[in-house]
Design an enzyme around this catalytic site. Structure first.
Site: not given
Ligand code: AP5
Length: 214
Positions: A13, A88, A127, A160, A171
């Site tokens: 996203k 969400r 990431r 992160r 998640r």
């Protein structure tokens, strides 16, 4: 254009938002980025949000909805916006419908990213983000020229807090439970557009533009 980016954690996203914002000249509103900024700055909102974001759970709806409602009233949203990470939950989607109605606006598209579980886990755990400018990398897919150093500003890259394997799993589980029902919600509303986001980012971007228009 008013659009929502919908999809599981790590679907791409944020990656597509960078391209879409440039193409359509509208702001990206990422609730995740807003929470991370507030956590970094130690604000009241940041203090409240931290325990949720760090453990991979959703921040309570009441902390999110008013924040988005205020943000959508700012001048830069007058010609549209790209919502990244909101709504969400069904309750957030209903609150968002009310905001649109109150502002006399309509939602043009919900861009839904479809990606398999293994790909999501690989993207999340690999990431890396620049501490200074926020640029995003991936240790395998999009590595920086020098390991651990941002190509754009020379800043240090970091992972992160919620991109560890354990929190990423949580998640994705939370996404399946609370956010995936929005697919049916927006399908019924007629705004849902599905995209295979396993493909290369440039290909995914081209398909989105082809679908939602120049
Ligand atoms: P948020 O920041 O919204 O995170 P997320 O939805 O989990 O999404 P990510 O940012 O992790 O993934 P992405 O889809 O943007 O992927 P990206 O493009 O970076 O939310 C974080 C937390 O905040 C939540 O857990 C919650 O606690 C809270 N929160 C936020 N909004 C909330 C709300 N509305 N209500 C309640 N709580 C809320 O890509 C990932 C990696 O893959 C990158 O390394 C990238 O380089 C790579 N990649 C991307 N696309 C491709 C591709 N096509 N091919 C190969 N690699 C790719």
């Amino acid at each position: 254009m008013r659009a929502v980016l919908l999809g599981p954690p790590g679907a791409g996203k944020g990656t597509q938002a960078v391209r879409l914002v440039e193409k359509y000249g509208i702001p990206q509103i990422s609730t995740g980025d807003i929470f991370r900024k507030n956590i970094k700055e130690g604000t009241e909102l940041g203090k409240k949000a931290q325990e949720y974001t760090n453990s991979g759970r959703l921040v309570p709806d009441e902390l999110v909805v008013d924040l988005v409602a205020d943000r959508l009233l700012q001048d830069d949203c007058a010609n549209g916006y790209l919502l990244d990470g909101f709504p969400r939950t069904i309750a957030q989607a209903e609150a968002f419908d009310k905001m649109l109605e109150k502002n006399g606006q309509k939602l043009d598209a919900v861009i839904n990213f479809e990606v398999g579980y293994e790909t999501l886990m690989e993207r999340l755990t690999g990431r890396r983000l620049c501490k200074a400018c926020g640029a995003s990398y991936h240790i395998k897919n999009f590595p920086p020229k020098v390991e651990g150093v941002c190509d754009k500003c020379g800043g240090e890259l970091e992972q992160r807090k919620d991109d560890t394997r354990e929190t990423a799993e949580k998640r994705i589980e939370v996404y399946e439970e609370s956010t995936a029902p929005l697919i049916e919600y927006y399908q019924k509303a007629g705004t849902l557009r599905n995209f295979n986001a396993e493909k290369d980012p440039a290909e995914v971007f081209a398909e989105i533009v082809a679908e939602i228009g120049e």
